[in-house]
Design a protein around this motif. Structure first.
Motif, PDB file in Angstrom:
ATOM      1  N   ALA A   1       4.023   1.251  13.349  1.00 13.33           N
ATOM      2  CA  ALA A   1       3.687   1.346  14.773  1.00 13.33           C
ATOM      3  C   ALA A   1       3.755   2.770  15.306  1.00 13.33           C
ATOM      4  CB  ALA A   1       4.607   0.442  15.584  1.00 13.33           C
ATOM      5  N   THR A   2       4.495   3.626  14.647  1.00 10.48           N
ATOM      6  CA  THR A   2       4.609   5.013  15.110  1.00 10.48           C
ATOM      7  C   THR A   2       3.746   5.968  14.290  1.00 10.48           C
ATOM      8  OG1 THR A   2       6.550   5.364  13.717  1.00 10.48           O
ATOM      9  CG2 THR A   2       6.944   4.673  15.999  1.00 10.48           C
ATOM     10  N   THR A   3       2.858   5.409  13.479  1.00  2.95           N
ATOM     11  CA  THR A   3       2.010   6.239  12.628  1.00  2.95           C
ATOM     12  C   THR A   3       0.742   6.641  13.359  1.00  2.95           C
ATOM     13  OG1 THR A   3       2.837   5.189  10.638  1.00  2.95           O
ATOM     14  CG2 THR A   3       0.722   6.282  10.472  1.00  2.95           C
ATOM     15  N   ASN A   4       0.527   7.933  13.473  1.00  7.41           N
ATOM     16  CA  ASN A   4      -0.742   8.474  13.978  1.00  7.41           C
ATOM     17  C   ASN A   4      -0.859   9.924  13.527  1.00  7.41           C
ATOM     18  OD1 ASN A   4       0.921   9.931  15.660  1.00  7.41           O
ATOM     19  ND2 ASN A   4       0.382   8.811  17.499  1.00  7.41           N
TER      20      ASN A   4
ATOM     21  N   ALA B   1       1.040  -8.188   4.893  1.00 12.11           N
ATOM     22  CA  ALA B   1       1.112  -7.105   3.918  1.00 12.11           C
ATOM     23  C   ALA B   1      -0.170  -7.018   3.096  1.00 12.11           C
ATOM     24  CB  ALA B   1       2.321  -7.299   3.005  1.00 12.11           C
ATOM     25  N   ALA B   2      -0.758  -8.162   2.764  1.00 10.76           N
ATOM     26  CA  ALA B   2      -1.992  -8.145   1.981  1.00 10.76           C
ATOM     27  C   ALA B   2      -3.160  -7.574   2.785  1.00 10.76           C
ATOM     28  CB  ALA B   2      -2.327  -9.551   1.500  1.00 10.76           C
ATOM     29  N   SER B   3      -3.234  -7.917   4.059  1.00 10.45           N
ATOM     30  CA  SER B   3      -4.322  -7.364   4.873  1.00 10.45           C
ATOM     31  C   SER B   3      -4.163  -5.851   5.038  1.00 10.45           C
ATOM     32  CB  SER B   3      -4.374  -8.055   6.235  1.00 10.45           C
ATOM     33  OG  SER B   3      -3.225  -7.753   7.000  1.00 10.45           O
TER      34      SER B   3
ATOM     35  N   ILE C   1      20.088  -9.661   5.641  1.00  8.48           N
ATOM     36  CA  ILE C   1      20.291  -8.383   6.333  1.00  8.48           C
ATOM     37  C   ILE C   1      19.380  -7.305   5.733  1.00  8.48           C
ATOM     38  CG2 ILE C   1      21.959  -6.524   6.728  1.00  8.48           C
ATOM     39  CD1 ILE C   1      24.114  -8.714   6.961  1.00  8.48           C
ATOM     40  N   ILE C   2      19.314  -7.243   4.418  1.00  5.04           N
ATOM     41  CA  ILE C   2      18.460  -6.243   3.763  1.00  5.04           C
ATOM     42  C   ILE C   2      16.995  -6.490   4.101  1.00  5.04           C
ATOM     43  CG2 ILE C   2      17.688  -5.354   1.531  1.00  5.04           C
ATOM     44  CD1 ILE C   2      20.526  -5.991   0.486  1.00  5.04           C
ATOM     45  N   ALA C   3      16.576  -7.761   4.060  1.00  3.19           N
ATOM     46  CA  ALA C   3      15.176  -8.089   4.390  1.00  3.19           C
ATOM     47  C   ALA C   3      14.872  -7.751   5.851  1.00  3.19           C
ATOM     48  CB  ALA C   3      14.907  -9.576   4.123  1.00  3.19           C
ATOM     49  N   PHE C   4      15.854  -7.959   6.741  1.00  2.00           N
ATOM     50  CA  PHE C   4      15.652  -7.587   8.146  1.00  2.00           C
ATOM     51  C   PHE C   4      15.383  -6.093   8.271  1.00  2.00           C
ATOM     52  CE2 PHE C   4      17.737  -5.591  11.796  1.00  2.00           C
ATOM     53  CZ  PHE C   4      16.876  -6.010  12.805  1.00  2.00           C
ATOM     54  N   PHE C   5      16.203  -5.287   7.618  1.00  2.00           N
ATOM     55  CA  PHE C   5      16.017  -3.837   7.721  1.00  2.00           C
ATOM     56  C   PHE C   5      14.687  -3.396   7.104  1.00  2.00           C
ATOM     57  CE2 PHE C   5      20.684  -3.673   8.445  1.00  2.00           C
ATOM     58  CZ  PHE C   5      20.628  -3.044   9.679  1.00  2.00           C
ATOM     59  N   ASN C   6      14.256  -4.061   6.036  1.00  2.00           N
ATOM     60  CA  ASN C   6      12.948  -3.729   5.459  1.00  2.00           C
ATOM     61  C   ASN C   6      11.812  -4.063   6.412  1.00  2.00           C
ATOM     62  OD1 ASN C   6      13.422  -2.531   2.950  1.00  2.00           O
ATOM     63  ND2 ASN C   6      13.791  -4.491   1.986  1.00  2.00           N
ATOM     64  N   THR C   7      11.854  -5.242   7.024  1.00  2.00           N
ATOM     65  CA  THR C   7      10.748  -5.638   7.903  1.00  2.00           C
ATOM     66  C   THR C   7      10.737  -4.830   9.195  1.00  2.00           C
ATOM     67  OG1 THR C   7      12.090  -7.466   8.776  1.00  2.00           O
ATOM     68  CG2 THR C   7      10.534  -7.982   6.998  1.00  2.00           C
ATOM     69  N   ILE C   8      11.891  -4.594   9.786  1.00  2.00           N
ATOM     70  CA  ILE C   8      11.914  -3.857  11.053  1.00  2.00           C
ATOM     71  C   ILE C   8      11.537  -2.392  10.815  1.00  2.00           C
ATOM     72  CG2 ILE C   8      14.370  -3.216  11.137  1.00  2.00           C
ATOM     73  CD1 ILE C   8      12.339  -4.485  14.094  1.00  2.00           C
ATOM     74  N   SER C   9      11.976  -1.818   9.696  1.00  2.00           N
ATOM     75  CA  SER C   9      11.601  -0.427   9.427  1.00  2.00           C
ATOM     76  C   SER C   9      10.115  -0.323   9.088  1.00  2.00           C
ATOM     77  CB  SER C   9      12.458   0.161   8.313  1.00  2.00           C
ATOM     78  OG  SER C   9      12.256  -0.530   7.106  1.00  2.00           O
ATOM     79  N   SER C  10       9.563  -1.322   8.414  1.00  2.00           N
ATOM     80  CA  SER C  10       8.123  -1.316   8.135  1.00  2.00           C
ATOM     81  C   SER C  10       7.322  -1.418   9.422  1.00  2.00           C
ATOM     82  CB  SER C  10       7.753  -2.472   7.211  1.00  2.00           C
ATOM     83  OG  SER C  10       8.245  -2.251   5.925  1.00  2.00           O
TER      84      SER C  10
ATOM     85  N   ILE D   1       1.712   4.852   6.138  1.00  2.00           N
ATOM     86  CA  ILE D   1       1.295   3.448   6.037  1.00  2.00           C
ATOM     87  C   ILE D   1       1.558   2.910   4.629  1.00  2.00           C
ATOM     88  CG2 ILE D   1      -0.364   3.576   7.925  1.00  2.00           C
ATOM     89  CD1 ILE D   1      -2.622   3.636   5.916  1.00  2.00           C
ATOM     90  N   SER D   2       1.480   3.742   3.627  1.00  2.00           N
ATOM     91  CA  SER D   2       1.807   3.297   2.264  1.00  2.00           C
ATOM     92  C   SER D   2       3.297   2.981   2.140  1.00  2.00           C
ATOM     93  CB  SER D   2       1.419   4.355   1.246  1.00  2.00           C
ATOM     94  OG  SER D   2       0.024   4.564   1.246  1.00  2.00           O
ATOM     95  N   GLY D   3       4.137   3.824   2.709  1.00  2.00           N
ATOM     96  CA  GLY D   3       5.578   3.564   2.692  1.00  2.00           C
ATOM     97  C   GLY D   3       5.951   2.311   3.450  1.00  2.00           C
ATOM     98  N   SER D   4       5.301   2.093   4.563  1.00  2.00           N
ATOM     99  CA  SER D   4       5.541   0.888   5.344  1.00  2.00           C
ATOM    100  C   SER D   4       5.146  -0.355   4.560  1.00  2.00           C
ATOM    101  CB  SER D   4       4.745   0.966   6.650  1.00  2.00           C
ATOM    102  OG  SER D   4       4.892  -0.196   7.393  1.00  2.00           O
ATOM    103  N   LEU D   5       4.075  -0.264   3.837  1.00  5.27           N
ATOM    104  CA  LEU D   5       3.593  -1.373   3.020  1.00  5.27           C
ATOM    105  C   LEU D   5       4.574  -1.701   1.896  1.00  5.27           C
ATOM    106  CD1 LEU D   5       1.076  -3.155   2.917  1.00  5.27           C
ATOM    107  CD2 LEU D   5       0.099  -1.527   1.332  1.00  5.27           C
ATOM    108  N   ILE D   6       5.142  -0.697   1.280  1.00  3.67           N
ATOM    109  CA  ILE D   6       6.121  -0.915   0.212  1.00  3.67           C
ATOM    110  C   ILE D   6       7.335  -1.663   0.747  1.00  3.67           C
ATOM    111  CG2 ILE D   6       7.734   0.272  -1.341  1.00  3.67           C
ATOM    112  CD1 ILE D   6       5.534   2.427  -1.665  1.00  3.67           C
ATOM    113  N   GLY D   7       7.837  -1.249   1.906  1.00  8.71           N
ATOM    114  CA  GLY D   7       8.980  -1.938   2.507  1.00  8.71           C
ATOM    115  C   GLY D   7       8.692  -3.393   2.813  1.00  8.71           C
ATOM    116  N   SER D   8       7.484  -3.666   3.241  1.00 10.04           N
ATOM    117  CA  SER D   8       7.114  -5.044   3.558  1.00 10.04           C
ATOM    118  C   SER D   8       7.023  -5.905   2.304  1.00 10.04           C
ATOM    119  CB  SER D   8       5.789  -5.049   4.316  1.00 10.04           C
ATOM    120  OG  SER D   8       5.506  -6.347   4.769  1.00 10.04           O
TER     121      SER D   8
END
Length: 187
Positions: free
Chosen positions: A48-51, A125-127, A34-43, A158-165
């Motif tokens: 996807a909403t970053t601009n 995540a590495a790319s 469940i925790i991993a799901f929330f991390n991946t979906i939030s990442s 994008i840095s925050g998204s990367l941390i979650g991933s």
């Protein structure tokens, strides 16, 4: 006769302890999924909403930064979305592991699929990490300038998204280890 009954009682206590430990491992695996799901979906959603748009000299000429301008960030979003879908689909199976004790075959299947998802998520995540590094530091040899001085909000997101991933990668590795422990405890 009493020594035989004592051996049976000790054996049944050992089986009960092993079953209780397996159930605890299964509950912990369920929570980690469940925790991993929330991390991946939030990442995925965060990326996807970053601009960000910045004016250049006049309001008619603007610089625009969007995640889908870079294929590595698009791959990151897709990889996180696929892994989050996988994690949601495996929650019922993880719940079955809590309820039933004889789930060795499904645990082996989950280990195999979890390893595949770790590979997918880690490569995404590495790319994205390579792109984030270039955005923050640039590359003087190729005349790629750091853009994070201008696009602060874009780089922070994008840095925050990367941390979650990357947290989700660690959680998936823990899931693999826990599943292997649960299988090894049965033998």
């Amino acid at each position: 006769m009493k020594s035989g009954q004592a051996e049976i009682a000790e054996t049944s206590k050992g089986i009960q302890k092993r079953g209780l430990m397996s159930r605890r491992i299964a509950i912990f695996e369920f929570i980690l999924r469940i925790i991993a799901f929330f991390n991946t979906i939030s990442s995925a959603i965060l990326m996807a909403t970053t601009n960000e748009t910045l004016p250049f000299f006049t309001q008619f000429i603007r610089f625009h930064a969007d995640y889908n301008d870079l294929p590595a960030l698009t791959f990151f979003v897709v990889a996180n979305a696929v892994v989050s879908g996988y994690l949601i689909l495996t929650l019922p199976l993880a719940f079955v592991h809590i309820v039933k004790n004889k789930t060795e075959n499904s645990r082996i299947l989950l280990i195999i699929l979890d390893v595949a998802m770790v590979g997918l998520l880690a490569s995404g995540a590495a790319s994205a990490a390579a792109i984030v590094y270039l955005a923050h530091n640039g590359n003087n040899n190729t005349n790629w300038f750091a853009v994070c001085q201008q696009f602060n909000s874009f780089c922070e997101r994008i840095s925050g998204s990367l941390i979650g991933s990357f947290i989700a990668v660690v959680l998936l590795i823990l899931l693999i280890i826990l599943s292997a422990i649960a299988i090894s405890r049965r033998h």
